[in-house]
Design a protein around this motif. Structure first.
Motif, PDB file in Angstrom:
ATOM      1  N   THR A  71      66.597 -13.536  46.134  1.00 34.87           N
ATOM      2  CA  THR A  71      65.485 -14.376  45.705  1.00 34.87           C
ATOM      3  C   THR A  71      64.169 -13.804  46.230  1.00 34.87           C
ATOM      4  O   THR A  71      64.054 -13.462  47.412  1.00 34.87           O
ATOM      5  CB  THR A  71      65.669 -15.806  46.218  1.00 34.87           C
ATOM      6  N   VAL A  72      63.170 -13.720  45.336  1.00 37.23           N
ATOM      7  CA  VAL A  72      61.869 -13.195  45.755  1.00 37.23           C
ATOM      8  C   VAL A  72      60.752 -14.225  45.579  1.00 37.23           C
ATOM      9  O   VAL A  72      59.678 -14.086  46.174  1.00 37.23           O
ATOM     10  CB  VAL A  72      61.504 -11.903  44.992  1.00 37.23           C
ATOM     11  N   GLU A  73      60.979 -15.262  44.763  1.00 36.47           N
ATOM     12  CA  GLU A  73      59.928 -16.251  44.570  1.00 36.47           C
ATOM     13  C   GLU A  73      60.547 -17.549  44.062  1.00 36.47           C
ATOM     14  O   GLU A  73      61.472 -17.534  43.252  1.00 36.47           O
ATOM     15  CB  GLU A  73      58.894 -15.750  43.565  1.00 36.47           C
ATOM     16  N   THR A  74      60.028 -18.683  44.563  1.00 38.52           N
ATOM     17  CA  THR A  74      60.526 -19.996  44.150  1.00 38.52           C
ATOM     18  C   THR A  74      59.348 -20.961  44.045  1.00 38.52           C
ATOM     19  O   THR A  74      58.441 -20.933  44.881  1.00 38.52           O
ATOM     20  CB  THR A  74      61.541 -20.548  45.172  1.00 38.52           C
ATOM     21  N   HIS A  75      59.375 -21.813  43.023  1.00 36.60           N
ATOM     22  CA  HIS A  75      58.343 -22.827  42.882  1.00 36.60           C
ATOM     23  C   HIS A  75      58.984 -24.149  42.495  1.00 36.60           C
ATOM     24  O   HIS A  75      59.753 -24.224  41.545  1.00 36.60           O
ATOM     25  CB  HIS A  75      57.312 -22.437  41.820  1.00 36.60           C
ATOM     26  N   VAL A  76      58.676 -25.204  43.258  1.00 32.82           N
ATOM     27  CA  VAL A  76      59.269 -26.524  43.051  1.00 32.82           C
ATOM     28  C   VAL A  76      58.214 -27.478  42.506  1.00 32.82           C
ATOM     29  O   VAL A  76      57.080 -27.515  43.005  1.00 32.82           O
ATOM     30  CB  VAL A  76      59.841 -27.094  44.367  1.00 32.82           C
ATOM     31  N   CYS A  77      58.564 -28.256  41.490  1.00 38.84           N
ATOM     32  CA  CYS A  77      57.737 -29.364  41.018  1.00 38.84           C
ATOM     33  C   CYS A  77      58.490 -30.671  41.273  1.00 38.84           C
ATOM     34  O   CYS A  77      59.623 -30.831  40.799  1.00 38.84           O
ATOM     35  CB  CYS A  77      57.440 -29.226  39.516  1.00 38.84           C
ATOM     36  N   TYR A  78      57.879 -31.592  41.997  1.00 36.85           N
ATOM     37  CA  TYR A  78      58.507 -32.863  42.329  1.00 36.85           C
ATOM     38  C   TYR A  78      58.030 -33.913  41.326  1.00 36.85           C
ATOM     39  O   TYR A  78      56.846 -34.233  41.262  1.00 36.85           O
ATOM     40  CB  TYR A  78      58.139 -33.279  43.752  1.00 36.85           C
ATOM     41  N   LEU A  79      58.950 -34.476  40.547  1.00 39.16           N
ATOM     42  CA  LEU A  79      58.584 -35.376  39.460  1.00 39.16           C
ATOM     43  C   LEU A  79      59.000 -36.822  39.715  1.00 39.16           C
ATOM     44  O   LEU A  79      58.299 -37.750  39.328  1.00 39.16           O
ATOM     45  CB  LEU A  79      59.208 -34.888  38.152  1.00 39.16           C
ATOM     46  N   ASN A  80      60.164 -37.029  40.336  1.00 35.01           N
ATOM     47  CA  ASN A  80      60.646 -38.370  40.681  1.00 35.01           C
ATOM     48  C   ASN A  80      61.277 -38.319  42.066  1.00 35.01           C
ATOM     49  O   ASN A  80      61.785 -37.274  42.483  1.00 35.01           O
ATOM     50  CB  ASN A  80      61.697 -38.858  39.672  1.00 35.01           C
ATOM     51  N   GLU A  81      61.250 -39.441  42.766  1.00 38.48           N
ATOM     52  CA  GLU A  81      61.837 -39.476  44.098  1.00 38.48           C
ATOM     53  C   GLU A  81      63.358 -39.334  44.016  1.00 38.48           C
ATOM     54  O   GLU A  81      63.996 -39.836  43.094  1.00 38.48           O
ATOM     55  CB  GLU A  81      61.490 -40.790  44.797  1.00 38.48           C
TER      56      GLU A  81
END
Length: 483
Positions: A389-399
């Motif tokens: 893994t070289v890059e990760t991006h998280v989007c938090y939409l619901n708890e």
């Protein structure tokens, strides 16, 4: 007769142990029929089941089977009909057990094993006067039955070896660890060990050497932690250093002749001593209800057993074996499901929500599963190829909270050349996307530690996966960056 295709377990006696047995079978997809004349049995079992639903699935990184159907019966004959396993958990009175076992055998399927939860009686004692003694074995569990895997299985001379092994296989299928006791003996193995510690504890309180809390502290802060992974003899093997067990016994064996213990004697449980123990116990944990203590116990057990799961030590190995036998989830929305699990309490923060680190952990597990699907599995890695893994991006939409059930789908964005560009969706039981994780991996030659293009079956599988995913819409969160 039930029209369900599930296997059926009959639980005779719905106390704490019977409720634990019912939960263990039910949460592993079995139908469960309960017989208990206590008018409070339904309430009690449902309270135990509520705790089990929070804790047992949290041990696993895969989803357990759909719950079976729980039924309560006033008629013992109906409860045991068509059962593949019958568990007797009535009070520890031999005459009562004989009476109930006779009633069970009068109506049970002839090829069904009957396990008794007895903590002390030998199987030959339970089989006295039985019309089919070979059908009855001791299957002694440990509380909470829905979490702790050990089951002491004690046969008698009347027990057929092949039937015993089939019964043990059945217990393994619901995540238990059968320990077959090779000789009949009162109280089996574990309770004899516990009895020795209990006797010493009573003397220490009686002689006012320690309080109940101080004795519990000695166990939970010290050797109890070692025992969870290594037991007794392996712990002492390490204590012997490089010279091992023989050296340990030679060094510390003579102490066994010293008057340290009172194992063959028990203090008289006078009203005064009983009251002292009860008061100290109330001082220690009386500020919490029994249900709160059970939930705390379960959360702690899940945390410790998940730690053991990572190394495969002790109970962790049993969980891993059971998890490997669970079915793979079906695809969703034309995408492979690369994760299907319940969120454990230990993954949540002070707000009660899943901590950021575990979103990445879920996505990492999903990436690992996707790699397995395309052939970049353990054998492939052992032969020198892998993805880093070289890059990760998280989007938090619901708890996401403890106890929530989530599925992860993985979309292949790009699998050309050295790149493996994946998009994971974390989906809750309502079908809503709770979070997305975009991740970029590069194929690496582990021997040279340099990027390289995958070959063979991995390249072929990636090409086929890319064709299947080519027509899918690009995710809204794809290419997002902070701000």
């Amino acid at each position: 007769m039930s029209t369900s295709t599930n296997k059926k377990a009959a639980i005779i006696g719905g106390g704490v142990i019977g409720g634990g047995w019912a939960s263990r079978f039910l949460l592993n997809g079995w139908d469960v029929a309960v017989f208990d004349p206590d008018p409070q049995a339904k309430r009690k079992i449902n309270e135990v089941l509520a705790n089990a639903r929070c804790s047992l699935p949290a041990l696993y990184d895969r989803s357990l089977p759909d719950e079976g159907t729980l039924t309560f019966h006033d008629d013992l004959a109906k409860a045991v009909s068509d059962a593949q396993w019958i568990q007797e958990s009535v009070p520890e009175q031999l005459a009562l057990k004989h009476k109930i076992l006779a009633q069970i055998q009068a109506h049970a399927p002839s090829d069904c094993l009957i396990g008794s939860s007895t903590s002390g009686f030998k199987p030959s004692e339970l089989q006295q006067g039985s019309i089919k003694p070979e059908q009855i074995v001791v299957a002694h569990p440990f509380n909470p039955v829905y979490l702790l895997p050990l089951i002491e299985v004690v046969p008698s001379a009347a027990t057929d070896a092949s039937v015993l092994e089939a019964g043990c296989d059945l217990l393994r299928s619901v995540g238990l660890k059968p320990l077959v006791v090779r000789k009949e003996i009162d109280a089996h193995i574990a309770d004899r060990l516990l009895e020795a510690v209990w006797r010493e504890g009573l003397w220490l309180v009686h002689d006012e050497v320690a309080t109940t809390e101080e004795i519990d502290d000695a166990i939970r802060y010290g050797f109890g932690l070692r025992w969870a992974q290594m037991g007794l003899f392996e712990t002492y093997r390490i204590a012997g250093g490089e010279a091992g067990m023989e050296h340990f016994i030679g060094q510390f064996g003579p102490a066994l002749k010293w008057p340290w213990t009172k194992l063959m004697d028990v203090p008289e449980l006078t009203p005064e001593l009983t009251a002292r123990i009860a008061q100290q116990s109330d001082d220690q944990s009386g500020h919490m209800s029994i249900r709160d203590l059970e939930r705390l116990r379960d959360d702690n057990l899940v945390g410790m057993m998940r730690a053991l799961k990572k190394s495969g030590s002790g109970a962790g190995g049993t969980i891993n074996d059971h998890e490997a036998s669970l079915p793979e989830p079906m695809p969703m929305d034309d995408l492979p499901v690369t994760g299907d699990r319940q969120i454990p309490q230990s993954w949540t923060d002070y707000n009660g929500h899943m901590n950021e680190a575990h979103y990445v952990e879920v996505s990492a597990q999903a990436s690992d599963r996707f790699m397995e699907m395309i052939g970049a599995d353990a054998d492939y890695i052992a032969n020198g190829g892998s993805y880093f893994t070289v890059e990760t991006h998280v989007c938090y939409l619901n708890e996401i909270s403890a106890g929530d059930h989530i599925r992860v789908t993985t979309q292949l964005i790009n699998g050309e050349g050295k790149k493996l560009h994946l998009f994971h969706r974390l989906i809750n039981d309502e079908g809503a996307v709770a979070a997305t994780v975009e991740t970029l991996l590069l194929h690496v030659d582990i021997k040279t530690r340099r990027t390289s293009e995958p070959g063979g079956v991995v390249a072929t599988n990636l090409a086929e996966m890319a064709k299947r995913h080519a027509s899918l819409a690009k995710p809204d969160q794809l290419g997002r960056a902070i701000g």
